[in-house]
Structures are given as C-alpha cells and as structure tokens.
Write a protein that holds these residues in place. Structure first.
Motif, PDB file in Angstrom:
ATOM      1  N   GLU A  50      12.007   0.301   7.771  1.00  0.00           N
ATOM      2  CA  GLU A  50      11.934   0.363   9.235  1.00  0.00           C
ATOM      3  C   GLU A  50      10.835  -0.587   9.705  1.00  0.00           C
ATOM      4  OE1 GLU A  50      10.499   4.140  10.576  1.00  0.00           O
ATOM      5  OE2 GLU A  50       8.781   4.139   9.207  1.00  0.00           O
ATOM      6  N   TRP A  51      10.801  -0.821  11.012  1.00  0.00           N
ATOM      7  CA  TRP A  51       9.738  -1.638  11.599  1.00  0.00           C
ATOM      8  C   TRP A  51       8.799  -0.725  12.368  1.00  0.00           C
ATOM      9  CZ3 TRP A  51       9.074  -6.868  10.851  1.00  0.00           C
ATOM     10  CH2 TRP A  51      10.127  -7.544  10.224  1.00  0.00           C
ATOM     11  N   ASP A  57      10.616   5.479   2.303  1.00  0.00           N
ATOM     12  CA  ASP A  57      10.526   6.348   1.117  1.00  0.00           C
ATOM     13  C   ASP A  57       9.113   6.418   0.557  1.00  0.00           C
ATOM     14  OD1 ASP A  57      13.094   7.381   0.996  1.00  0.00           O
ATOM     15  OD2 ASP A  57      13.869   5.491   0.196  1.00  0.00           O
ATOM     16  N   CYS A  58       8.444   5.275   0.416  1.00  0.00           N
ATOM     17  CA  CYS A  58       7.082   5.321  -0.130  1.00  0.00           C
ATOM     18  C   CYS A  58       6.024   5.145   0.964  1.00  0.00           C
ATOM     19  CB  CYS A  58       6.893   4.293  -1.251  1.00  0.00           C
ATOM     20  SG  CYS A  58       6.824   2.576  -0.714  1.00  0.00           S
ATOM     21  N   ASN A  59       6.489   4.907   2.203  1.00  0.00           N
ATOM     22  CA  ASN A  59       5.607   4.796   3.374  1.00  0.00           C
ATOM     23  C   ASN A  59       4.668   3.593   3.337  1.00  0.00           C
ATOM     24  OD1 ASN A  59       6.595   7.056   4.759  1.00  0.00           O
ATOM     25  ND2 ASN A  59       5.394   8.409   3.437  1.00  0.00           N
ATOM     26  N   ARG A  60       4.896   2.687   2.424  1.00  0.00           N
ATOM     27  CA  ARG A  60       3.987   1.526   2.364  1.00  0.00           C
ATOM     28  C   ARG A  60       4.512   0.379   3.216  1.00  0.00           C
ATOM     29  NH1 ARG A  60       2.177   0.523  -3.803  1.00  0.00           N
ATOM     30  NH2 ARG A  60       0.981  -1.125  -2.791  1.00  0.00           N
ATOM     31  N   VAL A  61       3.573  -0.304   3.888  1.00  0.00           N
ATOM     32  CA  VAL A  61       3.879  -1.514   4.645  1.00  0.00           C
ATOM     33  C   VAL A  61       3.864  -2.696   3.687  1.00  0.00           C
ATOM     34  CG1 VAL A  61       2.870  -3.118   6.336  1.00  0.00           C
ATOM     35  CG2 VAL A  61       3.060  -0.672   6.863  1.00  0.00           C
ATOM     36  N   HIS A  62       4.810  -3.590   3.840  1.00  0.00           N
ATOM     37  CA  HIS A  62       4.748  -4.823   3.039  1.00  0.00           C
ATOM     38  C   HIS A  62       4.866  -6.042   3.947  1.00  0.00           C
ATOM     39  CE1 HIS A  62       9.129  -3.853   3.144  1.00  0.00           C
ATOM     40  NE2 HIS A  62       9.240  -5.154   3.341  1.00  0.00           N
ATOM     41  N   TRP A  63       4.309  -7.128   3.476  1.00  0.00           N
ATOM     42  CA  TRP A  63       4.412  -8.408   4.175  1.00  0.00           C
ATOM     43  C   TRP A  63       4.576  -9.478   3.133  1.00  0.00           C
ATOM     44  CZ3 TRP A  63       5.656  -9.517   8.826  1.00  0.00           C
ATOM     45  CH2 TRP A  63       5.556 -10.837   9.257  1.00  0.00           C
ATOM     46  N   LEU A  77      -4.295  -6.679   6.134  1.00  0.00           N
ATOM     47  CA  LEU A  77      -3.896  -5.903   7.306  1.00  0.00           C
ATOM     48  C   LEU A  77      -4.412  -4.479   7.164  1.00  0.00           C
ATOM     49  CD1 LEU A  77      -0.140  -7.027   7.406  1.00  0.00           C
ATOM     50  CD2 LEU A  77      -2.071  -8.023   8.661  1.00  0.00           C
ATOM     51  N   ASN A  78      -4.809  -3.875   8.270  1.00  0.00           N
ATOM     52  CA  ASN A  78      -5.261  -2.475   8.207  1.00  0.00           C
ATOM     53  C   ASN A  78      -4.176  -1.566   7.642  1.00  0.00           C
ATOM     54  OD1 ASN A  78      -7.690  -3.188   9.220  1.00  0.00           O
ATOM     55  ND2 ASN A  78      -7.569  -1.968  11.108  1.00  0.00           N
ATOM     56  N   GLU A  79      -2.914  -1.948   7.870  1.00  0.00           N
ATOM     57  CA  GLU A  79      -1.798  -1.122   7.391  1.00  0.00           C
ATOM     58  C   GLU A  79      -1.468  -1.389   5.923  1.00  0.00           C
ATOM     59  OE1 GLU A  79      -1.848  -2.936  10.126  1.00  0.00           O
ATOM     60  OE2 GLU A  79      -1.881  -1.378  11.656  1.00  0.00           O
ATOM     61  N   GLY A  80      -2.119  -2.419   5.337  1.00  0.00           N
ATOM     62  CA  GLY A  80      -1.831  -2.776   3.940  1.00  0.00           C
ATOM     63  C   GLY A  80      -1.132  -4.121   3.847  1.00  0.00           C
ATOM     64  N   ASP A  81      -1.223  -4.719   2.679  1.00  0.00           N
ATOM     65  CA  ASP A  81      -0.677  -6.053   2.355  1.00  0.00           C
ATOM     66  C   ASP A  81      -1.387  -7.154   3.142  1.00  0.00           C
ATOM     67  OD1 ASP A  81       0.759  -7.841   0.808  1.00  0.00           O
ATOM     68  OD2 ASP A  81       2.631  -6.756   1.028  1.00  0.00           O
ATOM     69  N   ARG A  82      -0.907  -8.369   2.999  1.00  0.00           N
ATOM     70  CA  ARG A  82      -1.729  -9.535   3.336  1.00  0.00           C
ATOM     71  C   ARG A  82      -0.915 -10.598   4.058  1.00  0.00           C
ATOM     72  NH1 ARG A  82      -4.274 -10.654  -1.977  1.00  0.00           N
ATOM     73  NH2 ARG A  82      -5.424  -8.752  -1.540  1.00  0.00           N
TER      74      ARG A  82
END
Ligand SMILES: [Zn+2]
Lengths: 403, 138
Positions: B54-55, B33-39, B90-95
């Motif tokens: 999704e993964w 929905d928001c397209n953000r990657v989280h870790w 991460l290049n995709e976002g988050d840490r």
C-alpha cells in the motif's frame, strides 16, 4: 576440509594485448580481445580451435564468430568489473561437471580510445537499469553519473564510522604507485611514460584535484585501454602443457545491490559472502593467504575489500598500506602490478587482477628492471577479489602456486 | 524559471508517488504483511516478498546517512557544481538519494552525518515535482 571443486581447474596462462594503457593510436575493444587471445594461445600452446568454453562480458557471440569457434559452453556474465572473477568460478564448475576442458576468459575494453573512435566503448558501468526501471526513475534526477560520484558516499560513511581521515587512504594510492614504478607495462611507470607517472607522495595525493569530495583524482583509478585473456583448464589438460598451472582452490561470488541507494551498509560489500564461499571451498582462511590482488577502483574500495576478505579488522584495512606491509618489500604484498590506480584500468579491472595473480604465483611477474628489485614476490597463495558496479557485486578466488 | 536538470520519466506503478509530490506529500510504499516501508517502489516487498503493498503518506523527515560533494560533473548538472549529494535515512525506514540543500559545498567537513532533513518539492514541468531534502535545525 576443502569442497568438491577444490583444485578442479587451473589457470594455465595469462596474456595481454600487444599495447595497453593510454594508447596514442586508438584501438577497438575487439582488437584488444583478439590480440590477448592470440598471445595467450602462443604462450600456452593451446590452439584457439581447442577452446570449448567462452566467457566474456557480453562479447561472447562476437568473439566466437570472429575466431570461428563453436563452443560447448557460453557465458556472458556482465556484473561490472568483477565479472572475470565470476567467469573463473563458472568455468571451473563447467569443467568439474565434465562439460568442457578449455575455457577462454577474455577482456577487451578501449576506455581511453573510445572517446576518439566513438561508438561501442567503455564499460558497463552506470548505465542504470534504464528507462522505466523504478531504481533509475528515483535516482536519475540527482546528477550522479560516474563511479567516483557514487563511491565517495561510501568513503565518507567509512571515515565517519571508524574515525579515519582521508590521508589514511591516500597511502593506498602512494604505495600502489610504488609498485607501478617496478612494472614497465604500468601506465604510470615513469615520467617518461606519462607526464604524471613515477613516484608520488601522500601529500600529492591529498593535494591533487577534487573529483568528488573527499576523492581527489589520485584516489581514483585511470580510464585506459586494456585487453587480457586467461585459460582455465582441467587438471588433465594442465598436465599436458609447458606453462605452470596456478590452481583454483576456491571461488565464490555474491552481490549486495545494484544501485548504491540499496546498499545496506556503506562500509561493507558482498565480498564478505563471496570470500566466505571461496575460503570454504579451499579449506583455507585469510591467515593462509600470502598476498592479495584486489580491485582498487578507488582507494576506499581497496580498504573496504581487505576488511571484507578477513585480512584486516573493520576500519583498519588502510593500515596494510600505511604501515608498509602491502608495499614492495613488505610482508603482505597487495596489487603488485600497480593496480587500477597506477597500472591500468579500462573500466572493468577484473582481468588484470587475474593476470597479475597468475604471473605472481607462476613466477613470471617480470623480475627486475633497471636494477630495481622487481615486482616478483615469493608468495605461494593469493586471494583475488573483484568488485563491480557501485560496490555492488563481488567475485573472490583463492589461488595456489603449483607444488 | 525553467527547470533544465534531468526529469524522471514516470512509471505506471509509481504514479501514487508522483501524484503525492504535486500536493507536497512524500508518499511511500509499505508492505501490509510485515509493515515495513521500502524505497524505491517495488512490485514485491523486498523484506518478506509479499505483494500486499500500500502507499502511505510519509512524514517527509529524515536524517543524513552519508554525503559527498560533486566537483567533476558531466551533463546537465555540470553548471551546478560543486553540489552536495546525500543518502537520506527516512524516518519511516529505508533510504533515498537526493541533492542536499541548506549546506555549503565548499565546507564539506561542516556537513553532519545524522543531521535532520526535511523534504521539499521543486516543480520541474507541468506534472513533475522533484523531491529535494534540506538540512533543518535539530
Ligand atoms: Zn513485507
């Protein structure tokens, strides 16, 4: 304009266990709790049977059973060393709501003795969220298993962002030790009391043993034994006592994260939010504060905290110590008991913050020893901030001396 | 050579991550929905609270956000001290937390915040490969 809870409760006493520090005869955490509670009851004249709310970090059931009391309000909030500041917040809300009149907040922790006794010991720190929690699953492989192993990452980021160097923070350890040399109950009071006690220099802080670079051991708090307790009571009860009240003008709490991996900005803590709440409730701001008691688990913790409390600009927190303002005789005393760095730190330091703030604002902070000027200051307002976990949760209080 | 450092116990909803590590892929959870990657992997998007997750296969690249050098160490990692730990943007976002490779723990001042890093995977047992990050040339 102050909020509804402004001065709706007061701290009316603060006591410690009979002996604290690096105890030669090992003690249990329960013993440290009970000694402090008994001393607090004697100090204030409030009978233990009069307690109707009990607040502690998970010990509440055992304390009530041990004391034979049946409370009307039970709180076991345990979010690290700042829990006790949160307990004050919760207690004043319960008092304001008319549920209770006398809240006991109690701490007992045998961080030093536990190693000799085995069993239930030290702090809630770093147990992680446990097996099968994804936060634990994704961090447990990498060898971080102590507070300094985590906090050092924040220090490196803070230095990078603001162009500071480690020596800037070393002044915090030096000045805090200066306060400890005025406090006979401080673990690092003197060389007689502890082989590494007595005054230290910035150079010694810099050259002491590395724990986690850039933190040397003198940038880190101790692990000792401590028990302490305070009563938070309604204004009506406060008026009936011979001990001076210290008024809770504001209280706030918040949290940023649990594991450090989830910390958005390594140079900021949730104290921004908890302080804003406390100042708003008090109708006061940082400029109205005359002293501070802040959790100094590490020098970096103290530096970040005074920035979050609005007392210093971002990146300039360390100047309070470097320029001597926080030192004995300075215009803005901080951590006048000697802090977690040099007074006492059993694992959770929130209770000693409360005790010292109470003593300072009630004029009972132990004047003059051996001809020294003593650590009692003339401050009438104090901001207290506890930080728990891995710079995770915070509790802020704005306290006022009685008129 | 046997791997004698702590090995995570794999959870059920993190299975795609661990499956990926066996193929040399860094799989990351993303919110549709928001397209953000989280870790780390959540049951819910921490940014918009959608459960529509999704993964995706990450680039395996990032930058050093901050670091420290572990000298006083308890437990299985004790023998490895001093070693460098780091949080990776991460290049995709988050840490992500890691033990950083390709750096000298005895020269901490030479480690650079913002340095480019790439993930690599070390086999720990039959079905666990552990991600480590290594500093690479810019
Ligand atoms: Zn989302």
């Amino acid at each position: 304009m102050p909020g509804a809870l402004y001065k709706s409760a007061a701290i009316v006493g603060a006591a410690e266990a009979n002996q604290i520090g690096f105890l030669k005869e090992p003690v249990t955490a329960l013993q440290l709790h009970i000694e402090a509670i008994k001393n607090l009851s004697d100090q204030t004249g409030i009978p233990i049977s009069r307690i109707d709310g009990v607040f502690s970090t998970g010990w509440t059931t055992e304390l009530c059973e041990h004391l034979g009391i049946k409370p009307k309000y039970i709180d076991t909030t345990a979010v690290g060393g700042c829990s006790f500041e949160l307990h004050v917040h919760h207690a004043m809300a319960a008092i304001h709501a008319g549920i209770i009149d006398v809240a006991l907040i109690s701490h007992g922790e045998n961080g030093h003795s536990a190693g000799q006794l085995g069993g239930r010991g030290v702090s809630n720190y770093a147990r992680g969220a446990g097996d099968l929690s994804p936060a634990h699953e994704m961090t447990m492989a990498y060898g971080l298993n102590s507070a300094p192993s985590n906090y050092a990452h924040a220090m490196v980021r803070h230095m990078h962002r603001y162009g500071t160097v480690r020596e800037d923070y070393a002044h915090i350890a030096k000045v805090t030790r200066d306060w400890a040399t005025l406090n006979p109950r401080a673990a690092m009071y003197s060389k007689d009391k502890h082989p590494f006690g007595g005054p230290i220099t910035v150079q010694q802080v810099e050259e002491s043993r590395l724990i986690t670079w850039p933190l040397t051991i003198l940038h880190c708090c101790m692990v000792t034994d401590h028990g302490g307790a305070v009563f938070v009571v309604s204004p009506k009860v406060a008026a009936s006592l011979h001990t001076p009240p210290v008024w809770i003008a504001g209280a706030g709490e918040s949290m940023g994260h649990g594991t450090m991996m989830e910390m958005d900005d390594f140079t900021k803590t949730s104290a921004r939010l908890s302080a804003e709440a406390a100042y708003t409730m008090a109708g006061l701001g940082p400029a109205d504060m005359e002293m501070a008691q802040v959790y100094d688990s590490f020098t970096i913790t103290a530096a970040i905290t005074v920035e979050m409390l609005g007392l210093a600009k971002p990146g300039e927190g360390h100047l309070f110590w470097k320029e001597g303002r926080a030192a004995p005789g300075g215009d803005f005393p901080i951590n006048t008991n000697g802090g977690g760095l040099s007074f006492n730190h059993s694992g959770m330091y929130g209770m000693p913050l409360l005790i010292e703030a109470y003593r300072q604002l009630s004029g009972t902070a132990e004047d003059g020893v051996n001809g020294d000027p003593g650590k009692q200051t003339s401050a009438r307002t104090c901001v207290v901030n506890g930080t728990g976990g891995s710079l995770s949760a915070t509790g802020t209080l704005v306290l006022l001396a009685d008129d | 050579m046997s791997y004698d450092l702590p090995i995570p116990r794999q959870g059920t909803h993190t299975k795609p991550f661990w499956d990926g590590t066996r193929e040399g892929k860094l799989m990351l959870p993303r919110c549709q929905d928001c397209n953000r990657v989280h870790w780390y992997p959540r049951h819910i998007c921490p940014n918009c609270h959608s459960t529509n997750l999704e993964w995706i296969e990450g680039s395996g690249e990032g930058r050093v956000h901050t670091y420290a050098v572990q000298h006083l160490v308890f437990g299985p990692w004790k023998e490895q001290a001093p070693f460098v730990t780091a949080y990776i943007d991460l290049n995709e976002g988050d840490r992500m937390l890691t033990v950083l490779r390709g750096v000298d723990p005895n020269k901490p001042e030479e480690i650079r915040i913002g340095a480019r890093v790439r993930v690599e995977f070390e086999q720990a047992n039959d079905d666990t490969f552990i991600p480590y990050w290594r500093v690479v040339e810019d």
